[in-house]
Design a protein around this motif. Structure first.
Motif, mmCIF file in Angstrom:
data_model
loop_
_atom_site.group_PDB
_atom_site.id
_atom_site.type_symbol
_atom_site.label_atom_id
_atom_site.label_comp_id
_atom_site.label_asym_id
_atom_site.label_seq_id
_atom_site.Cartn_x
_atom_site.Cartn_y
_atom_site.Cartn_z
ATOM 1 N N GLY A 143 11.274 4.627 -3.313
ATOM 2 C CA GLY A 143 12.024 5.536 -4.189
ATOM 3 C C GLY A 143 11.370 6.865 -4.509
ATOM 4 O O GLY A 143 11.752 7.506 -5.490
ATOM 5 N N PHE A 144 10.404 7.308 -3.695
ATOM 6 C CA PHE A 144 9.724 8.566 -4.025
ATOM 7 C C PHE A 144 10.721 9.723 -4.171
ATOM 8 O O PHE A 144 10.632 10.511 -5.110
ATOM 9 C CB PHE A 144 8.661 8.912 -2.975
ATOM 10 C CG PHE A 144 7.569 7.887 -2.841
ATOM 11 C CD1 PHE A 144 7.060 7.236 -3.969
ATOM 12 C CD2 PHE A 144 7.041 7.558 -1.601
ATOM 13 C CE1 PHE A 144 6.040 6.286 -3.854
ATOM 14 C CE2 PHE A 144 6.023 6.612 -1.474
ATOM 15 C CZ PHE A 144 5.523 5.977 -2.597
ATOM 16 N N ALA A 145 11.650 9.842 -3.235
ATOM 17 C CA ALA A 145 12.627 10.941 -3.295
ATOM 18 C C ALA A 145 13.617 10.698 -4.430
ATOM 19 O O ALA A 145 13.890 11.592 -5.233
ATOM 20 C CB ALA A 145 13.369 11.054 -1.961
ATOM 21 N N ASP A 192 22.038 -1.685 5.363
ATOM 22 C CA ASP A 192 21.694 -0.888 6.542
ATOM 23 C C ASP A 192 22.447 0.439 6.432
ATOM 24 O O ASP A 192 23.675 0.441 6.268
ATOM 25 C CB ASP A 192 22.132 -1.663 7.791
ATOM 26 C CG ASP A 192 21.641 -1.006 9.066
ATOM 27 O OD1 ASP A 192 21.557 0.247 9.107
ATOM 28 O OD2 ASP A 192 21.339 -1.736 10.017
ATOM 29 N N MET A 193 21.730 1.546 6.524
ATOM 30 C CA MET A 193 22.411 2.840 6.357
ATOM 31 C C MET A 193 23.360 3.163 7.514
ATOM 32 O O MET A 193 24.180 4.076 7.405
ATOM 33 C CB MET A 193 21.402 3.975 6.145
ATOM 34 C CG MET A 193 20.555 4.327 7.326
ATOM 35 S SD MET A 193 19.754 5.919 7.064
ATOM 36 C CE MET A 193 18.066 5.432 6.880
ATOM 37 N N CYS A 194 23.274 2.421 8.598
ATOM 38 C CA CYS A 194 24.237 2.630 9.700
ATOM 39 C C CYS A 194 25.604 2.048 9.334
ATOM 40 O O CYS A 194 26.607 2.347 9.983
ATOM 41 C CB CYS A 194 23.727 1.989 10.992
ATOM 42 S SG CYS A 194 22.168 2.675 11.517
ATOM 43 N N GLN A 232 0.836 -1.213 0.000
ATOM 44 C CA GLN A 232 0.000 0.000 0.000
ATOM 45 C C GLN A 232 0.865 1.256 0.000
ATOM 46 O O GLN A 232 0.597 2.222 -0.714
ATOM 47 C CB GLN A 232 -0.890 0.023 1.250
ATOM 48 C CG GLN A 232 -2.199 -0.700 1.034
ATOM 49 C CD GLN A 232 -2.993 -0.852 2.325
ATOM 50 O OE1 GLN A 232 -2.532 -0.502 3.411
ATOM 51 N NE2 GLN A 232 -4.189 -1.387 2.205
ATOM 52 N N TYR A 233 1.913 1.241 0.834
ATOM 53 C CA TYR A 233 2.810 2.408 0.902
ATOM 54 C C TYR A 233 3.437 2.658 -0.474
ATOM 55 O O TYR A 233 3.418 3.772 -0.991
ATOM 56 C CB TYR A 233 3.903 2.170 1.962
ATOM 57 C CG TYR A 233 4.771 3.386 2.213
ATOM 58 C CD1 TYR A 233 4.486 4.274 3.243
ATOM 59 C CD2 TYR A 233 5.878 3.663 1.412
ATOM 60 C CE1 TYR A 233 5.271 5.410 3.471
ATOM 61 C CE2 TYR A 233 6.668 4.793 1.623
ATOM 62 C CZ TYR A 233 6.361 5.648 2.660
ATOM 63 O OH TYR A 233 7.136 6.772 2.876
ATOM 64 N N ALA A 234 3.941 1.608 -1.052
ATOM 65 C CA ALA A 234 4.669 1.751 -2.326
ATOM 66 C C ALA A 234 3.760 2.212 -3.465
ATOM 67 O O ALA A 234 4.213 2.892 -4.374
ATOM 68 C CB ALA A 234 5.335 0.435 -2.683
HETATM 69 C C1 LIG Z 1 8.626 5.677 6.074
HETATM 70 S S1 LIG Z 1 9.706 4.857 4.985
HETATM 71 C C2 LIG Z 1 10.267 6.219 3.978
HETATM 72 C C3 LIG Z 1 10.767 5.744 2.667
HETATM 73 C C4 LIG Z 1 11.182 6.840 1.684
HETATM 74 N N1 LIG Z 1 12.312 7.610 2.172
HETATM 75 C C5 LIG Z 1 10.031 7.755 1.371
HETATM 76 O O1 LIG Z 1 10.204 8.965 1.502
HETATM 77 O O2 LIG Z 1 8.983 7.262 0.989
HETATM 78 C C6 LIG Z 1 11.152 4.541 6.009
HETATM 79 C C7 LIG Z 1 12.210 3.754 5.265
HETATM 80 O O3 LIG Z 1 13.417 3.756 6.025
HETATM 81 C C8 LIG Z 1 14.035 2.501 5.836
HETATM 82 N N2 LIG Z 1 14.979 2.243 6.928
HETATM 83 C C9 LIG Z 1 14.746 2.276 8.248
HETATM 84 N N3 LIG Z 1 15.871 1.974 8.930
HETATM 85 C C10 LIG Z 1 16.847 1.781 7.998
HETATM 86 C C11 LIG Z 1 18.224 1.444 8.073
HETATM 87 N N4 LIG Z 1 18.839 1.249 9.243
HETATM 88 N N5 LIG Z 1 18.920 1.331 6.917
HETATM 89 C C12 LIG Z 1 18.310 1.514 5.715
HETATM 90 N N6 LIG Z 1 16.993 1.815 5.586
HETATM 91 C C13 LIG Z 1 16.272 1.949 6.713
HETATM 92 C C14 LIG Z 1 12.875 1.536 5.836
HETATM 93 O O4 LIG Z 1 13.205 0.278 5.309
HETATM 94 C C15 LIG Z 1 11.838 2.302 5.023
HETATM 95 O O5 LIG Z 1 11.936 2.011 3.661
#
Ligand SMILES: C[S@@+](CC[C@H](N)C(=O)[O-])C[C@H]1O[C@@H](n2cnc3c(N)ncnc32)[C@H](O)[C@@H]1O
Length: 213
Positions: free
Chosen positions: A73-75, A110-112, A34-36
């Motif tokens: 991928g919206f952004a 993981d972005m960390c 749904q989000y996508a």
């Molecule tokens: C609310 S969604 C926003 C997605 C997108 N940036 C947008 O604007 O629609 C939050 C996103 O952050 C990603 N996310 C959360 N923690 C993350 C992490 N540690 N490393 C990479 N992605 C992460 C989730 O998998 C999810 O896709």
């Protein structure tokens, strides 16, 4: 860390990141699809991205930008359309197969712990993701992940580059803790910017970090 003016807030309503320990426990199955597919979500996230770009004030239209936590991928798609070079990254692999995001060859990570060489990006943008990484200022694991995130971002940015993160902190204390971690563990200079601080509905919180050369 500086803030633009007076602020105080405490969101009472429980957000998904408070109810689900892991982001992948929330974004799966129907909720993820749904989000996508949501056009209204796409519009909201792209509006936030436009404001994020304004705050980043990039001089070069050919800049290479990392979209950290790109989701479907919206952004990334918007940034690509207006001419930027994009690397998209997300923890949840299923998100990375929607829309045109798959054409960007997104990275499942993981972005960390981002898998890039030092001094790779001209900017990092992250829309609505940070609250999943840090939401409890007593949680040692979250504190350590947050340190890792900002140290890694500092490394992979080119000198004199910036990070812009929009996110949904629960309260002012969480923001202050994030500010302390950045000040104590990285060389970033930064500030929080709050649009519409007095409106719970319209309030948008941004974190802008500068890597000075
Ligand atoms: C609310 S969604 C926003 C997605 C997108 N940036 C947008 O604007 O629609 C939050 C996103 O952050 C990603 N996310 C959360 N923690 C993350 C992490 N540690 N490393 C990479 N992605 C992460 C989730 O998998 C999810 O896709």
């Amino acid at each position: 860390m500086k803030l633009n003016g007076e602020y105080d807030f405490n969101i009472k309503k429980k957000r998904p990141e408070e109810e689900y320990e892991k982001v992948s426990d929330y974004f799966k199955g129907k909720i993820l699809t749904q989000y996508a597919h949501s056009k209204s979500m796409m519009r909201i996230q792209q509006k936030i991205t436009k404001r994020a770009l304004e705050l980043l004030s990039l001089k070069n239209r050919n800049a290479l930008i990392l979209d950290a936590g790109c989701g479907p991928g919206f952004a990334s798609i918007y940034l690509k359309e207006i001419g930027y070079k994009i690397v998209a990254l997300d923890l949840i692999s299923e998100f990375l197969s929607f829309y045109e995001i798959k054409d960007l060859n997104p990275i499942n990570s993981d972005m960390c712990f981002p898998p890039f060489r030092p001094s790779t990006f001209d900017a990092i943008i992250s829309i609505s993701a940070l609250q999943w990484i840090f939401r409890d200022d007593n949680n040692k694991l979250m504190i350590s992940m947050l340190k890792s995130l900002f140290q890694a971002f500092f490394q992979i940015l080119k000198p004199t580059s910036r990070v812009l993160m929009q996110f949904y902190p629960k309260n002012k204390e969480i923001m202050e803790k994030i500010g302390k971690i950045i000040t104590n563990h990285t060389e970033f200079h930064g500030q929080f910017i709050i649009d519409n601080p007095n409106s719970q509905k319209k309030r948008k919180i941004f974190l802008l970090l500068n890597k000075k050369s």
